[in-house]
Design an enzyme around this catalytic site. Structure first.
Site, PDB file in Angstrom:
ATOM      1  N   HIS A 257       2.725  11.126  -1.378  1.00 23.84           N
ATOM      2  CA  HIS A 257       2.935  12.374  -0.648  1.00 23.84           C
ATOM      3  C   HIS A 257       1.798  13.330  -0.949  1.00 23.84           C
ATOM      4  CE1 HIS A 257       4.871  15.806   1.160  1.00 23.84           C
ATOM      5  NE2 HIS A 257       5.607  14.907   1.790  1.00 23.84           N
ATOM      6  N   ASP A 308      10.756   8.700   3.804  1.00 17.78           N
ATOM      7  CA  ASP A 308      10.818   7.601   4.768  1.00 17.78           C
ATOM      8  C   ASP A 308      11.237   6.269   4.153  1.00 17.78           C
ATOM      9  OD1 ASP A 308       9.932   8.934   7.179  1.00 17.78           O
ATOM     10  OD2 ASP A 308       8.068   9.252   6.090  1.00 17.78           O
TER      11      ASP A 308
HETATM   12  N1  COA Z   1       0.360   2.905  -1.118  1.00 13.35           N
HETATM   13  C1  COA Z   1      -0.693   2.616  -1.905  1.00 13.35           C
HETATM   14  N2  COA Z   1      -1.611   3.523  -2.272  1.00 13.35           N
HETATM   15  C2  COA Z   1      -1.448   4.765  -1.842  1.00 13.35           C
HETATM   16  C3  COA Z   1      -0.376   5.160  -1.035  1.00 13.35           C
HETATM   17  C4  COA Z   1       0.554   4.169  -0.677  1.00 13.35           C
HETATM   18  N3  COA Z   1       1.588   4.465   0.082  1.00 13.35           N
HETATM   19  N4  COA Z   1      -0.462   6.467  -0.785  1.00 13.35           N
HETATM   20  C5  COA Z   1      -1.564   6.904  -1.387  1.00 13.35           C
HETATM   21  N5  COA Z   1      -2.161   5.878  -2.026  1.00 13.35           N
HETATM   22  C6  COA Z   1      -3.402   5.948  -2.810  1.00 13.35           C
HETATM   23  C7  COA Z   1      -4.587   5.925  -1.861  1.00 13.35           C
HETATM   24  O1  COA Z   1      -5.016   4.640  -1.567  1.00 13.35           O
HETATM   25  C8  COA Z   1      -5.570   6.738  -2.645  1.00 13.35           C
HETATM   26  O2  COA Z   1      -6.112   5.916  -3.642  1.00 13.35           O
HETATM   27  P1  COA Z   1      -7.657   6.042  -4.088  1.00 13.35           P
HETATM   28  O3  COA Z   1      -7.795   7.439  -4.608  1.00 13.35           O
HETATM   29  O4  COA Z   1      -7.807   4.971  -5.110  1.00 13.35           O
HETATM   30  O5  COA Z   1      -8.470   5.826  -2.838  1.00 13.35           O
HETATM   31  C9  COA Z   1      -4.740   7.806  -3.332  1.00 13.35           C
HETATM   32  O6  COA Z   1      -3.449   7.206  -3.475  1.00 13.35           O
HETATM   33  C10 COA Z   1      -4.615   9.108  -2.534  1.00 13.35           C
HETATM   34  O7  COA Z   1      -4.150   8.773  -1.215  1.00 13.35           O
HETATM   35  P2  COA Z   1      -4.461   9.613   0.077  1.00 13.35           P
HETATM   36  O8  COA Z   1      -4.154   8.771   1.261  1.00 13.35           O
HETATM   37  O9  COA Z   1      -5.821  10.223   0.001  1.00 13.35           O
HETATM   38  O10 COA Z   1      -3.394  10.777  -0.103  1.00 13.35           O
HETATM   39  P3  COA Z   1      -3.016  11.852   0.991  1.00 13.35           P
HETATM   40  O11 COA Z   1      -2.488  13.021   0.271  1.00 13.35           O
HETATM   41  O12 COA Z   1      -4.154  12.070   1.921  1.00 13.35           O
HETATM   42  O13 COA Z   1      -1.898  11.112   1.846  1.00 13.35           O
HETATM   43  C11 COA Z   1       0.121  10.131   2.458  1.00 13.35           C
HETATM   44  C12 COA Z   1      -0.549  11.268   1.674  1.00 13.35           C
HETATM   45  C13 COA Z   1       1.608  10.397   2.519  1.00 13.35           C
HETATM   46  C14 COA Z   1      -0.441  10.119   3.893  1.00 13.35           C
HETATM   47  C15 COA Z   1      -0.172   8.786   1.768  1.00 13.35           C
HETATM   48  O14 COA Z   1       0.427   8.767   0.496  1.00 13.35           O
HETATM   49  C16 COA Z   1       0.293   7.592   2.591  1.00 13.35           C
HETATM   50  O15 COA Z   1      -0.467   7.145   3.460  1.00 13.35           O
HETATM   51  N6  COA Z   1       1.529   7.072   2.361  1.00 13.35           N
HETATM   52  C17 COA Z   1       2.052   5.989   3.150  1.00 13.35           C
HETATM   53  C18 COA Z   1       2.575   6.509   4.478  1.00 13.35           C
HETATM   54  C19 COA Z   1       3.851   7.300   4.312  1.00 13.35           C
HETATM   55  O16 COA Z   1       4.779   6.864   3.657  1.00 13.35           O
HETATM   56  N7  COA Z   1       3.883   8.452   4.988  1.00 13.35           N
HETATM   57  C20 COA Z   1       5.057   9.287   5.000  1.00 13.35           C
HETATM   58  C21 COA Z   1       4.801  10.557   4.279  1.00 13.35           C
HETATM   59  S1  COA Z   1       6.304  11.507   4.112  1.00 13.35           S
END
Ligand code: COA
Length: 371
Positions: A257, A308
């Site tokens: 998140h 989710d």
């Molecule tokens: N599974 C595996 N790794 C994850 C992850 C996941 N669900 N969510 C984040 N990470 C990792 C990323 O790969 C990244 O790693 P790195 O620094 O080694 O590259 C790090 O954690 C930061 O992730 P990032 O995508 O930059 O965080 P964000 O704050 O931009 O994104 C979300 C937040 C929610 C979009 C992201 O956690 C995600 O894509 N989750 C899955 C989709 C989801 O469940 N969305 C619903 C949100 S309520």
């Protein structure tokens, strides 16, 4: 200029609707745990729109207004029949239908406070009918008209299946609606606010928000979680699945998140519901797989499950088609979107940030024949 990718940590507005402070989510100062245990979705709608809980009379009035406004213009439902209905995703259909709905509202562009509030009631009521009608029409079934004496949660399930839901189904669905209703300045709410800050109408704001919610990094994650659970199939396969994903640096849907660091407070309510409902329907494997995924992911990464993750197995246990999970999120979040849209209108300024230019320097136009 300092660029903050993804606007992380940027405070873009003030709002008195919901807050996330130290991993605690509140709606107008009420802890989400308190509301999830005690409130009806109708009470939450009132709370978000009026910034206080309703008294008995006010609640009765809002409930009646929602029930009275659930009917959708026939043209909007007929339009579904012109869609490639077997292949179109219900979120895309919903996005089009809400845009369409605005065409049949004579007050769509009337921007005074009273007209906008009335539109909010109509939209909140009609979105439920639209999602359920689409789900039926694509199966060759007739839409089911809402029952005026059912709660919002029960009516949704009734319009979807044509059967009165059991008390436990109604309770579970109501809780899911309460938990998804608002969430500070999430991507779709921000989208709605950006849209209406141009003084565009409420229908445009909700249509834009649905577009943003549709993506798998936002609301689309609940459907993606169910796809993952189906793909894994059984508890024995969880370990290799998770290892493979993490080794390949692929994301596991339903985890992580932007704002919460120690966990999404909504997840535990959905986890408890998932345990109860999957047991009741003889499908505990979905709960057990989810728990195992959570154990494995959290033991290796600081990535707790989000809203989710367990909502997927909850909706699956309610017999809901997997591609309707995100539209259901939209039905609930419409209450929050509308609260934010009305708040934006009340204290509006165009939202127009800047971009740091990274393209080439000044160039001279070259006629096409000389390129
Ligand atoms: N599974 C595996 N790794 C994850 C992850 C996941 N669900 N969510 C984040 N990470 C990792 C990323 O790969 C990244 O790693 P790195 O620094 O080694 O590259 C790090 O954690 C930061 O992730 P990032 O995508 O930059 O965080 P964000 O704050 O931009 O994104 C979300 C937040 C929610 C979009 C992201 O956690 C995600 O894509 N989750 C899955 C989709 C989801 O469940 N969305 C619903 C949100 S309520």
């Amino acid at each position: 200029m300092t660029v903050t990718k993804g606007l992380e940590g940027i405070v873009a507005t003030t709002s008195s609707i919901s807050s996330i402070i130290d991993d605690t989510l509140t709606y107008v100062g009420y802890d989400i745990d308190d509301l999830a245990e005690n409130a009806t979705f109708e009470e939450v709608i009132y709370l978000l729109w009026h910034r206080r809980l309703p008294n008995k009379e006010e609640l009765k009035e809002l409930t009646a207004q929602l029930a009275e406004n659930m009917d959708v213009p026939k043209e909007v439902l007929d339009h579904f029949k012109t869609f490639p209905i077997q292949s179109v995703h219900p979120m895309a259909a919903l996005r089009s239908a809400i845009s369409n709905l605005g065409l049949y509202d004579a007050e769509a562009d009337v921007m005074d406070k009273e007209a906008n509030y009335k539109k909010a009631i109509r939209l909140q009521a009609q979105i439920s009918t639209i999602v359920t009608a689409f789900a039926r029409i694509r199966k060759g079934l007739e839409p089911v008209s809402p029952k005026k004496d059912l709660s919002f949660a029960a009516n949704f399930l009734y319009m979807l299946s044509g059967k009165d839901p059991s008390a436990i189904e109604e309770e579970a669905f109501n809780k899911a609606l309460v938990l998804h209703a608002d969430h500070e300045l999430n991507a779709s709410t921000f989208t709605a606010r950006v849209c209406v800050a141009t003084l565009s109408d409420v229908y445009s704001g909700i249509t834009a928000a649905i577009g943003a919610l549709k993506g798998p990094l936002h609301g689309g994650a609940n459907e993606a979680v169910m796809k993952m659970l189906t793909e894994i199939g059984s508890v024995e396969n969880v370990e290799s699945y998770v290892k493979n994903k993490l080794d390949n640096k692929e994301k596991i849907m339903g985890f992580g998140h932007r704002v919460y660091r120690n966990g999404d407070p909504r997840a535990k309510h959905l986890r408890a519901m998932s345990e109860k409902l999957t047991k009741l329907t003889g499908q505990s494997q979905y709960y057990e797989m989810s728990v195992k995924i959570e154990e494995l992911v959290t033991s290796q990464k600081p990535l707790p499950p989000n809203v989710d993750f367990y909502s997927a197995s909850v909706y699956h246990s309610l017999g809901i088609d997997h591609d309707l999970f995100t539209p259901i999120f939209a039905v609930s979040r419409t209450s929050g979107w509308l609260a934010h849209i009305l708040e934006q209108y009340d204290n509006n300024r165009l939202i127009r940030p800047r971009a740091e230019y990274t393209g080439p320097g000044m160039q001279k136009y070259v006629p096409v024949d000389e390129r």
